[in-house]
Design a protein around this motif. Structure first.
Motif: not given
Length: 299
Positions: A87-96, A102-113, A181-185
């Motif tokens: 609950e805490t980390l989902v709220a943090v993600g929503a604020e950001e 969680y896995n979609q958060w990571v894929i959303d920041v990917l760039g070329e290579n 739960v994802m504790t770090g990216m």
């Protein structure tokens, strides 16, 4: 700790080159491209010699078993689910402004290579980090990157048809990702017996994956290329009977280096290696004590 620039800068302070906006080291595309031509052992040796002993993990399956994968690491660390932490980390993600799981958060920041490097604590059932849709998203964003998952994947048949990328994983399961739960990216990430930091060069081969610290990436490529072209020269001279294997495998004399330099400048086999310099090696041969080199060249 989701993608915090001050932390990434501190963990990777040995890197003095270009960085992404979030502080992640950006090893040049030229180095990445040159790395595609070296072997696993050639990449491993400079790391081992510099004291980096936990950079390789071989316990994977992959969707493209014969395909090399090179890219810059974007890391993620998962742990078993706990309601209050979730609950805490989902709220943090929503604020950001992060959306989805969680896995979609990571894929959303990917760039070329880029390459996703995800510690799923070896979870396969309900631990499938990517399937067909997310692998397609990875291919779209990274072009030639992929994923390294210390856990599971699903939709293998679909994923294997995405030829642009490779995905390394521990096992397959039809279930979707859950109870994690994802504790770090973009934090230090353990993958089996190896450790990966954000911005490491991920070198995936048919035999396993090596994580190369960015500040050692160019050195790794140069030493690998030098090893390759010296081997080519050695094979040529061994086939002609000019030298013995003892001469080729021992520290080279100044005479052998002179022969190599002449061959290196004129051989078609060495054409793509002309950017390499041999001044340091030749100087070391000149300064080597008398009698510590090789026997004289055979007539």
């Amino acid at each position: 700790m989701f993608d915090r620039k001050e932390d990434i800068m501190k963990w990777t302070e040995k890197w003095d080159g270009e960085r992404f906006e979030n502080g992640r080291p950006k090893v040049s595309d030229d180095i990445l491209e040159r790395m595609r031509r070296i072997t696993l052992e050639e990449a491993w040796m400079p790391l081992w010699n510099n004291g980096y002993r936990f950079q390789f993990e071989g316990g994977f399956k992959s969707v493209q078993p014969d395909q090399i994968m090179i890219g810059r690491a974007v890391t993620a660390v998962m742990v078993p689910s706990r309601p209050d932490l979730h609950e805490t980390l989902v709220a943090v993600g929503a604020e950001e402004g992060r959306k989805g799981f969680y896995n979609q958060w990571v894929i959303d920041v990917l760039g070329e290579n880029d390459v996703v490097v995800a510690d799923m604590f070896d979870k396969v059932h309900l631990g499938t980090y990517v399937g067909g849709n997310l692998s397609t998203a990875i291919a779209t964003r990274t072009k030639r990157g992929g994923a390294v998952v210390w856990g599971g994947i699903r939709d293998n048949e679909q994923v294997s048809k995405i030829k642009e990328i490779n995905v390394y994983y521990r096992g397959s399961d039809p279930t979707a990702i859950a109870d994690v739960v994802m504790t770090g990216m973009n934090v230090p990430c353990r993958i089996g017996n190896a450790i990966c930091l954000p911005g490491d060069i991920v070198f995936g081969t048919p035999y396993g994956v090596i994580f190369i610290p960015p500040h050692l990436a160019e050195q790794t490529v140069v030493e690998a290329e030098k090893s390759q072209i010296r081997d080519v020269f050695g094979f040529v001279r061994l086939r002609s009977g000019t030298y013995t294997t003892a001469q080729i495998d021992s520290p080279w004399t100044t005479e052998l280096w002179s022969d190599f330099e002449d061959w290196f400048r004129s051989s078609e086999d060495a054409k793509e290696f002309q950017h390499l310099s041999w001044e340091q090696e030749i100087e070391e041969a000149r300064n080597r004590p008398a009698g510590s080199g090789l026997p004289q060249v055979r007539e």
